[in-house]
Design an enzyme around this catalytic site. Structure first.
Site, short mmCIF file in Angstrom:
data_model
loop_
_atom_site.label_atom_id
_atom_site.label_comp_id
_atom_site.label_asym_id
_atom_site.label_seq_id
_atom_site.Cartn_x
_atom_site.Cartn_y
_atom_site.Cartn_z
N ASN A 34 -5.87 38.23 -7.37
CA ASN A 34 -6.52 39.38 -6.74
C ASN A 34 -7.76 38.89 -6.00
O ASN A 34 -8.43 37.95 -6.45
CB ASN A 34 -6.93 40.41 -7.80
CG ASN A 34 -5.74 40.94 -8.57
OD1 ASN A 34 -4.67 41.13 -8.01
ND2 ASN A 34 -5.91 41.16 -9.85
N HIS A 65 -9.18 33.43 -10.55
CA HIS A 65 -8.25 33.33 -11.68
C HIS A 65 -6.86 33.75 -11.24
O HIS A 65 -6.68 34.52 -10.32
CB HIS A 65 -8.73 34.15 -12.88
CG HIS A 65 -8.98 35.58 -12.59
ND1 HIS A 65 -10.09 36.04 -11.91
CD2 HIS A 65 -8.27 36.70 -12.93
CE1 HIS A 65 -10.05 37.36 -11.84
NE2 HIS A 65 -8.95 37.78 -12.44
N HIS A 94 -3.20 35.25 -12.56
CA HIS A 94 -2.50 35.99 -13.60
C HIS A 94 -1.07 35.47 -13.65
O HIS A 94 -0.38 35.42 -12.63
CB HIS A 94 -2.45 37.49 -13.27
CG HIS A 94 -3.78 38.15 -13.21
ND1 HIS A 94 -4.30 38.86 -14.26
CD2 HIS A 94 -4.70 38.21 -12.22
CE1 HIS A 94 -5.48 39.34 -13.93
NE2 HIS A 94 -5.75 38.95 -12.68
#
Length: 113
Positions: free
Chosen positions: A86, A99, A101
């Site tokens: 994101n 990060h 996911h």
């Protein structure tokens, strides 16, 4: 490293997590608010706010190796998985530390719903 970033604190071991995968540049651990039966976060150990600030091919290659290794450890490679990054508010980013996911354990329909 940011003094207020939760992922920096995890990367520096100030906040302990059960590392599912770890190498010199990345650490993978379970998401505290899972959106799938398997929901893992993979973070770089250096602070990078968003994917837009990423400027190292070496770090990007390392990120995908960390995703691959974590997926293999969790036996997700045969059935498949989803990897999501994101970016900023409209992209759904809530922690401003890059990060990845890693989501698996069920069919991931598109569009989500």
């Amino acid at each position: 490293m940011s003094d207020t970033c939760i992922f920096c604190k995890i990367a520096s071991k100030q906040i302990p997590v059960e590392a599912l995968y770890e190498d010199a540049n990345f650490i993978a651990f379970r998401d505290m608010n899972p959106q799938a039966p398997i929901h893992i976060l993979i973070i770089p150990k250096v602070h990078i706010e968003t994917i837009m600030e990423l400027d190292s091919e070496t770090l990007m290659t390392g990120a995908f190796r960390a995703v691959q290794a974590t997926a293999q450890l969790l036996n997700l490679t045969a059935e498949g998985f989803r990897t999501v990054v994101n970016c900023r508010e409209n992209g759904g980013q809530t922690v401003y530390h890059l990060h990845f996911h890693l989501l698996g354990g069920r069919f991931m329909q598109w569009p989500p719903g």
